[in-house]
Design an enzyme around this catalytic site. Structure first.
Site, PDB file in Angstrom:
ATOM      1  N   CYS B  85       5.588  -3.846   2.276  1.00  0.00           N
ATOM      2  CA  CYS B  85       4.422  -3.042   1.867  1.00  0.00           C
ATOM      3  C   CYS B  85       4.349  -2.879   0.361  1.00  0.00           C
ATOM      4  O   CYS B  85       3.311  -2.483  -0.166  1.00  0.00           O
ATOM      5  CB  CYS B  85       4.458  -1.665   2.519  1.00  0.00           C
ATOM      6  SG  CYS B  85       4.474  -1.724   4.308  1.00  0.00           S
ATOM      7  N   CYS B 203      -0.809   7.449  12.241  1.00  0.00           N
ATOM      8  CA  CYS B 203      -0.349   6.131  11.788  1.00  0.00           C
ATOM      9  C   CYS B 203      -1.507   5.415  11.089  1.00  0.00           C
ATOM     10  O   CYS B 203      -2.653   5.484  11.554  1.00  0.00           O
ATOM     11  CB  CYS B 203       0.081   5.266  12.968  1.00  0.00           C
ATOM     12  SG  CYS B 203       1.274   6.037  14.076  1.00  0.00           S
ATOM     13  N   HIS B 327      -4.673  -0.288   5.504  1.00  0.00           N
ATOM     14  CA  HIS B 327      -3.416  -0.808   4.951  1.00  0.00           C
ATOM     15  C   HIS B 327      -3.299  -2.317   5.135  1.00  0.00           C
ATOM     16  O   HIS B 327      -2.579  -2.792   5.998  1.00  0.00           O
ATOM     17  CB  HIS B 327      -2.242  -0.089   5.623  1.00  0.00           C
ATOM     18  CG  HIS B 327      -0.899  -0.440   5.052  1.00  0.00           C
ATOM     19  ND1 HIS B 327      -0.712  -0.836   3.751  1.00  0.00           N
ATOM     20  CD2 HIS B 327       0.337  -0.441   5.627  1.00  0.00           C
ATOM     21  CE1 HIS B 327       0.589  -1.070   3.554  1.00  0.00           C
ATOM     22  NE2 HIS B 327       1.232  -0.842   4.666  1.00  0.00           N
TER      23      HIS B 327
END
Ligand SMILES: [Zn+2]
Lengths: 154, 392
Positions: B85, B203, B327
């Site tokens: 990430c 999440c 994301h």
């Protein structure tokens, strides 16, 4: 030679999740145990065993140790989605503080629990190390690994 | 070392883009950043591309070269970077080193990812490690962190849910965000359980998207058409993987933050707004503590007090964060810098944090023995604005 090993593997109805972690079936009269090692210079404990101590960069000082018996749940969760490695939900996992056999030093170990019961795997609960099936592989063999079983209190 | 400035930023909308390739997404972001900077592609001397999953999900490599060529950047050094990430933020860190070290004057940084999966399939980021073989997945990993944080500090499910609520409010004000929907605490808590105590709306989603930056030396910045924002610190750390470690925080983060504050000559009290890695609600609470926004264990209280909401004293994730903005793994670290540059230029529209002069970006990635693999902290400063102490 390679063929022979493959045949032998396919004949067994179980495989370890990774070689060198434990002996299975557990020998008669013995408790299930995990193979770790410890650096005699810095006291670092390693599971799985390491070839060199990453802190001291030495290999001569690593001594074999075993982890077995009961430990204390440090944290846990119950997972409701399948893992890419094939563990089926719901499954319980967590970190357990396990002391080295006959010693005070402990290691915080990740593993699955036998039982997805939030009460029995809450922080501070006592659990016992066992070797158990965690999933089936592509050949329908049981994949065996170290698992923590909640200990019933009297 | 030389001062380094962000002079161009651009990004795509984050979300589901099944019709767009990595090249398409990357081209859009790079073109926007180049135009924003007012540079010509042939003035760019080095390219850094952060991408985490293309080798697995798209069976492709060398993404940087293929995208940069789309916008006329070629023949120069191009580096592809994978750091989970933190891939995009690591690409920025390496580009910053190149400019700070005097190896080039102008560099382009791209983060790009397509990580939207077919419905019902988990993102498979590798099952090779022993932990992964035994079902240690990211939601479970952070759920275990949350459970211990609750045990030690009394952090509540409601406080964690509030992180998602807050970030969705900001995301709804951000046209680049994947989710434009406000949620209530009750809706977050009632959404399907993923890994107790983390529910679906605790999440972040899997997303497609790209973000890009043009960074340069002070000399070059004086010629740029946009407002230059100084990179006052760029720090990359790695986990220690101690198998007796405290799982309620990360030493890699505390260390990165301490180094960044020292390099910038600033402290947590100087930060006007921040973008942090809220892949899961608990993460943002832990980052408040790791970055020094509050003492250890007090993260839940900080969200209760509204300090980190838009309009609070230290807004965190004004973009909506990963939870609401989305994301696209390798792009997220670069998109944080895009957002903070807009904030510091006073160009953030409805989600503008008033009077922002100093901003901090934090992102981390990967997991090994329960510890994080890579963590970056960047501090950005708008030097054209007077420091707060001069105003008072
Ligand atoms: Zn040692």
């Amino acid at each position: 030679m390679h063929k022979k090993i493959e045949d032998a593997e396919q004949q067994a109805d179980w495989v370890p999740v990774q070689p060198g972690l434990f002996t299975y079936p557990v020998p008669a009269g013995k408790k299930p145990a995990l193979y770790a090692n410890q650096c005699q210079t810095c006291s670092g404990i390693y599971f799985p065993k390491r070839d060199i101590c990453p802190v001291c960069f030495t290999n001569g000082d690593l001594v074999d140790k075993e982890i077995s018996g009961c430990g204390t749940v440090y944290t846990s969760s119950i997972v409701q989605i399948p893992s890419p490695s094939g563990i089926r939900p719901p499954y319980a996992c967590g970190y357990v503080d396990m002391a080295l056999e006959n010693e005070d030093e402990s290691i915080r170990l990740y593993a699955l629990f036998t039982d997805p019961d939030p009460v029995k795997i809450a922080c501070g609960q006592t659990v016992e190390l066992v070797i158990d099936e965690v999933r089936r592989d592509d050949h329908a063999r049981a994949v065996m690994a170290h698992v923590f079983r909640p200990v019933d209190k009297d | 070392m030389r001062d380094v400035f962000v002079v161009g930023v651009g990004m795509t909308e984050f979300g589901k883009h099944p019709e767009l390739s990595l090249r398409d997404l990357g081209r859009q972001a790079c073109r926007a950043a180049i135009e924003d900077a007012g540079v010509k592609p042939d003035e760019i001397e080095a390219g850094y591309c952060g991408n985490a999953l293309a080798s697995v999900l798209q069976q492709t490599t060398s993404v940087g070269q293929s995208v940069f060529w789309e916008v006329g950047i070629h023949k120069i050094p191009v580096v592809n970077i994978e750091n989970a990430c933190a891939s995009g933020s690591t690409a920025l860190h390496e580009a910053w080193k190149s400019v700070a070290g005097g190896f080039c004057d102008v560099a382009i940084v791209l983060g790009v990812e397509k990580s939207v999966m077919p419905k019902g399939t988990a993102l498979n980021v590798g099952t090779a490690s022993l932990e992964a073989q035994l079902g240690d997945i990211f939601p479970g990993n952070f759920a275990m962190m949350a459970a211990r944080h609750m045990e030690e500090f009394g952090t509540t499910r409601e406080q964690m849910a509030q992180v998602s609520v807050k970030n969705h409010i900001s995301g709804a004000l951000n046209p680049y965000a994947q989710f434009q929907k406000i949620l209530s605490v009750e809706e977050v808590l009632a959404s399907p359980m993923i890994a107790d105590p983390l529910t679906l709306y605790s999440c972040c989603p899997n997303s497609d998207g790209a973000a890009a930056l043009v960074i340069c030396s002070a000399d070059f910045a004086s010629r740029a058409t946009s407002k230059a924002i100084k990179i006052a610190a760029s720090v990359l750390t790695t986990g220690g993987y101690d198998n007796q470690r405290d799982l309620t925080g990360w030493e890699a983060e505390r260390s990165a933050a301490a180094q960044a504050y020292e390099i910038a000559g600033l402290g947590p009290e100087d930060i006007d707004c921040a973008e942090v890695h809220d892949a899961f609600t608990i993460c943002e609470i832990v980052h408040y503590e790791g970055l020094g926004f509050c003492p250890p264990g007090e993260g839940g209280r900080l969200i209760d007090q509204g300090v980190t909401a838009l309009g609070g004293a230290l807004p965190v994730n004004p973009s909506g964060g990963l939870l609401s903005k989305g994301h696209p793994v390798g792009a997220s670290g670069v998109a944080q810098i895009v957002e903070l540059t807009w904030q510091l230029r006073n160009e953030a529209g409805k989600r503008q944090v008033a009077d922002s002069r100093v901003a901090l970006a934090q992102i981390m990635g990967g997991s090994q023995q329960g510890d994080v693999c890579a963590c970056t902290v960047h501090i950005l400063v708008n030097e054209q604005m007077p420091a707060a102490s001069c105003l008072s």
